[in-house]
Design an enzyme around this catalytic site. Sequence first.
Site, mmCIF file in Angstrom:
data_model
loop_
_atom_site.group_PDB
_atom_site.id
_atom_site.type_symbol
_atom_site.label_atom_id
_atom_site.label_comp_id
_atom_site.label_asym_id
_atom_site.label_seq_id
_atom_site.Cartn_x
_atom_site.Cartn_y
_atom_site.Cartn_z
ATOM 1 N N ASP A 270 -0.117 -1.086 -4.806
ATOM 2 C CA ASP A 270 -1.473 -0.545 -4.828
ATOM 3 C C ASP A 270 -1.441 0.896 -4.334
ATOM 4 O OD1 ASP A 270 -4.148 -0.050 -4.852
ATOM 5 O OD2 ASP A 270 -4.681 -1.520 -3.332
ATOM 6 N N LYS B 279 0.850 -1.181 0.000
ATOM 7 C CA LYS B 279 0.000 0.000 0.000
ATOM 8 C C LYS B 279 0.890 1.237 0.000
ATOM 9 C CE LYS B 279 -4.191 -1.802 0.327
ATOM 10 N NZ LYS B 279 -5.254 -1.521 -0.649
#
Length: 372
Positions: free
Chosen positions: A191, A163
């Site tokens: 991501d 992330k």
Amino acid sequence: MKIKQLEIFAIDLPLVEPFIVSYDTYPSMPSIIVKLTTECGLVGWGESVPDDHVTGETFEGTYAVIKDRLAPKLIGANPMEFEKIHELMDKLVKDAPAAKAAIDIACFDVTGKKLGVPVYQLIGGRYHEKFPVTHVLSIGEPEKMAREAEERVGEGYRSFKMKVGRDVASDVARIQAVRERVGIDIAIRVDVNQGWKNSGNTLQALQALQGAGLDWLEQPVVADDIDAMVEIKSKTTVPVMIDEGLCGVRDMREIIAKRAADKVNIKLMKCGGIYPAMKLAAMAEMAGMECQIGSMLESSVGSSAGFHVAFSKKVMTSVELTGPLKFSKDIGDLKASYKIPFIELGAGKGLGVKVDEGILAELTQYSDVVKG
């Protein structure tokens, strides 16, 4: 078989540690659990984890939609008639996919139990035997993320979803730190959760990451900027995945028409449950795009529903359903199916999840019952 009663539970799932993404930090995960009971006494479980950043649904609003709009009209309906169930819900409420997902999942669970088969047998049969489990690294300082990745490799993990999405410079440092620590043989998926905003920032990041060996890059730009995804895809060899930019059929049509992605991340909470997810997977398959089943960090109930979809379709090449591993307390027992580095889904009836109603009661903030 007819629906006799729907119970709705607002719960708060405790996380082992806060879950941090580009747009928010979650100290715990609010969830809405639905218990569907039929006239013959069978029970099906469903779950809704709305995300106002992604589906546009608030937790409170989703609870109210289920309780006040959907549940009363579903009493007396046949939960085995999935097309009719969705037609009815679509007439009652426009969009609201996470709310509808809870009903959809409960209907599939109780139908599987009625017929004595796992849910995956209702949607094509089992195709995959097991899937690799990807560990999700929350946003942190580069050294912290690298250290956590190294520890997880020691536990057997072979792939990571990182992330990121704070700013290009610090995100590049995070990714490079993890890659340096784990080596080139470990899969890294990045991501961004829309955090790089536009194609210019994204292309700058990709240039700096040319030697990082990324598996793919997920949703770097704002969700509705499909044209930016097209530009990025045309200027990089790193596969790109759409997540927040794909909720339903209309989004998928545009993505296919513009060839805006190599991969799509299908989440039951974004599209309305198992039945709509199968439609999106079929569209992606016809367009030659690989699919992933992701999650909003659901409990064993919602995670199991996602796994049934993933295990039934050849076009599903990855899953990222890690909620049961991240909760310190869960209402179900799916965690036992995670055999790192793989997830091995059982052959139990319906979702195959045993719900602990004692833990459900402990985690419940408030609840309602809708009867015929």
